[in-house]
Design a protein around this motif. Structure first.
Motif, PDB file in Angstrom:
ATOM      1  N   LEU A 140     -22.438  40.014  36.195  1.00 17.64           N
ATOM      2  CA  LEU A 140     -22.720  40.304  34.796  1.00 17.64           C
ATOM      3  C   LEU A 140     -21.516  39.874  33.978  1.00 17.64           C
ATOM      4  O   LEU A 140     -20.381  40.253  34.310  1.00 17.64           O
ATOM      5  N   PRO A 141     -21.703  39.071  32.939  1.00 13.28           N
ATOM      6  CA  PRO A 141     -20.559  38.646  32.123  1.00 13.28           C
ATOM      7  C   PRO A 141     -19.804  39.841  31.548  1.00 13.28           C
ATOM      8  O   PRO A 141     -20.388  40.859  31.187  1.00 13.28           O
ATOM      9  N   ARG A 142     -18.496  39.680  31.468  1.00 11.94           N
ATOM     10  CA  ARG A 142     -17.653  40.768  30.984  1.00 11.94           C
ATOM     11  C   ARG A 142     -18.013  41.176  29.556  1.00 11.94           C
ATOM     12  O   ARG A 142     -18.032  42.372  29.216  1.00 11.94           O
ATOM     13  N   LYS A 143     -18.330  40.229  28.706  1.00  8.57           N
ATOM     14  CA  LYS A 143     -18.627  40.552  27.317  1.00  8.57           C
ATOM     15  C   LYS A 143     -19.923  41.350  27.194  1.00  8.57           C
ATOM     16  O   LYS A 143     -20.033  42.238  26.340  1.00  8.57           O
ATOM     17  N   ILE A 144     -20.902  41.050  28.023  1.00  8.76           N
ATOM     18  CA  ILE A 144     -22.157  41.808  27.985  1.00  8.76           C
ATOM     19  C   ILE A 144     -21.935  43.227  28.485  1.00  8.76           C
ATOM     20  O   ILE A 144     -22.478  44.196  27.932  1.00  8.76           O
ATOM     21  N   TYR A 145     -21.116  43.371  29.522  1.00 11.09           N
ATOM     22  CA  TYR A 145     -20.838  44.710  30.050  1.00 11.09           C
ATOM     23  C   TYR A 145     -20.058  45.548  29.042  1.00 11.09           C
ATOM     24  O   TYR A 145     -20.330  46.745  28.879  1.00 11.09           O
ATOM     25  N   ASP A 146     -19.111  44.944  28.352  1.00  8.30           N
ATOM     26  CA  ASP A 146     -18.371  45.671  27.320  1.00  8.30           C
ATOM     27  C   ASP A 146     -19.279  46.054  26.160  1.00  8.30           C
ATOM     28  O   ASP A 146     -19.154  47.146  25.589  1.00  8.30           O
ATOM     29  N   LEU A 147     -20.203  45.168  25.793  1.00 13.73           N
ATOM     30  CA  LEU A 147     -21.152  45.494  24.734  1.00 13.73           C
ATOM     31  C   LEU A 147     -22.064  46.645  25.148  1.00 13.73           C
ATOM     32  O   LEU A 147     -22.431  47.491  24.321  1.00 13.73           O
ATOM     33  N   ALA A 148     -22.421  46.700  26.419  1.00 11.29           N
ATOM     34  CA  ALA A 148     -23.248  47.809  26.903  1.00 11.29           C
ATOM     35  C   ALA A 148     -22.493  49.134  26.808  1.00 11.29           C
ATOM     36  O   ALA A 148     -23.086  50.175  26.476  1.00 11.29           O
ATOM     37  N   TRP A 149     -21.211  49.123  27.087  1.00  8.99           N
ATOM     38  CA  TRP A 149     -20.404  50.340  26.966  1.00  8.99           C
ATOM     39  C   TRP A 149     -20.435  50.862  25.535  1.00  8.99           C
ATOM     40  O   TRP A 149     -20.701  52.043  25.284  1.00  8.99           O
ATOM     41  N   ARG A 150     -20.149  50.006  24.586  1.00 13.70           N
ATOM     42  CA  ARG A 150     -20.095  50.439  23.195  1.00 13.70           C
ATOM     43  C   ARG A 150     -21.484  50.767  22.653  1.00 13.70           C
ATOM     44  O   ARG A 150     -21.625  51.613  21.773  1.00 13.70           O
TER      45      ARG A 150
END
Length: 262
Positions: A140-150
């Motif tokens: 999973l791309p890091r940016k998508i995972y960070d967006l899921a967190w927020r």
């Protein structure tokens, strides 16, 4: 009779042919800092009295994002795949210890054909198409995972289920019954779906009190929590410093600079 005349010559140096004009180098557009998004207001409470102390502000791109079920689903599947051990292993007929002699003749016995005792059709033989050790983790791309967190934190915030607490949470006693009564009184217990408390360093009294809550709440450090935990509990209680650290850690998809026009 026609007479040939020559064209007059211009002495203006500003008029030149295209072959003599110098080429202008391309000018790259400058980049400017991204515009600052408006802030959202949060209230800081004191635990366990749940008394409001002060206010804090967070950018909208961190605590006021729209709900994206597809991104949350991808993040939960990614975390679930990472927790799978993948250690299940079976033996094929070549891995089973035993003789390779044929059990009975091929013909003349009136029974089905059968090979050695390591055949998968015999008890104690190999397992046909059984599991073997493998890696179940998915990417999973890091940016998508960070967006899921927020997105998960924003979902809790906009529903009024994100409770930001003062740092250094501590309780006087380690009685689970006493803590359960406090959480029920503040609508944080089992009757309201339970709560998840996220702290940086759990203290001894706090850890012992949460062990016997029996569905009223769970205690986790900021290093052990994931997106699924944020979506599973009824309410999220988190220290301010833990919230700041998680938001800073999961902000790789935010653009720091944007191109500007000439």
């Amino acid at each position: 009779m026609a007479v040939a005349t020559s064209l007059p010559e211009f002495s203006n140096p500003s008029i030149a042919t295209s072959s003599q004009s110098p080429t202008n180098p391309p000018i790259s557009a400058p980049r400017r800092a991204a515009p600052t998004p408006p802030d959202v207001l949060t209230t800081i409470y004191k635990f366990p009295s749940m008394e409001p102390i002060r206010f804090a502000y967070y950018p909208m791109n961190k605590l006021s994002l729209p709900l994206r079920r597809d991104i949350l689903h991808r993040a939960v599947v990614y975390e679930g795949d990472a927790t799978r051990q993948g250690t299940a292993s079976t033996k094929w007929r070549n891995d089973v210890h035993g003789s390779s002699r044929k059990i009975r003749p091929q013909k003349g016995m009136g029974r089905a054909r059968l090979g050695d005792k390591k055949s998968p059709s015999i008890r104690g033989g190999g397992v046909a198409f059984g599991p073997h050790p493998r890696d179940f983790s998915s990417g999973l791309p890091r940016k998508i995972y960070d967006l899921a967190w927020r997105t998960a934190l924003s979902y809790r915030y906009m529903r009024g289920q994100l409770v930001v607490l003062e740092n250094d949470i501590e309780i006087e006693m380690s009685e689970s019954r006493w803590l359960a009564q406090i959480m029920e009184w503040n609508h944080l217990g089992r009757g309201d779906g339970g709560s998840l408390l996220i702290v940086r360093d759990p203290t001894k009294n706090l850890s012992q009190a949460f062990l016997g809550l029996e569905g009223h709440g769970r205690l986790k450090s900021e290093e052990d929590v994931d997106v699924k935990d944020l979506l599973k509990a009824g309410r999220i209680m988190i220290e301010k410093r833990s919230l700041d650290r998680l938001l800073h850690r999961h902000s790789s998809d935010l653009n720091r600079t944007v191109p500007s026009a000439m």
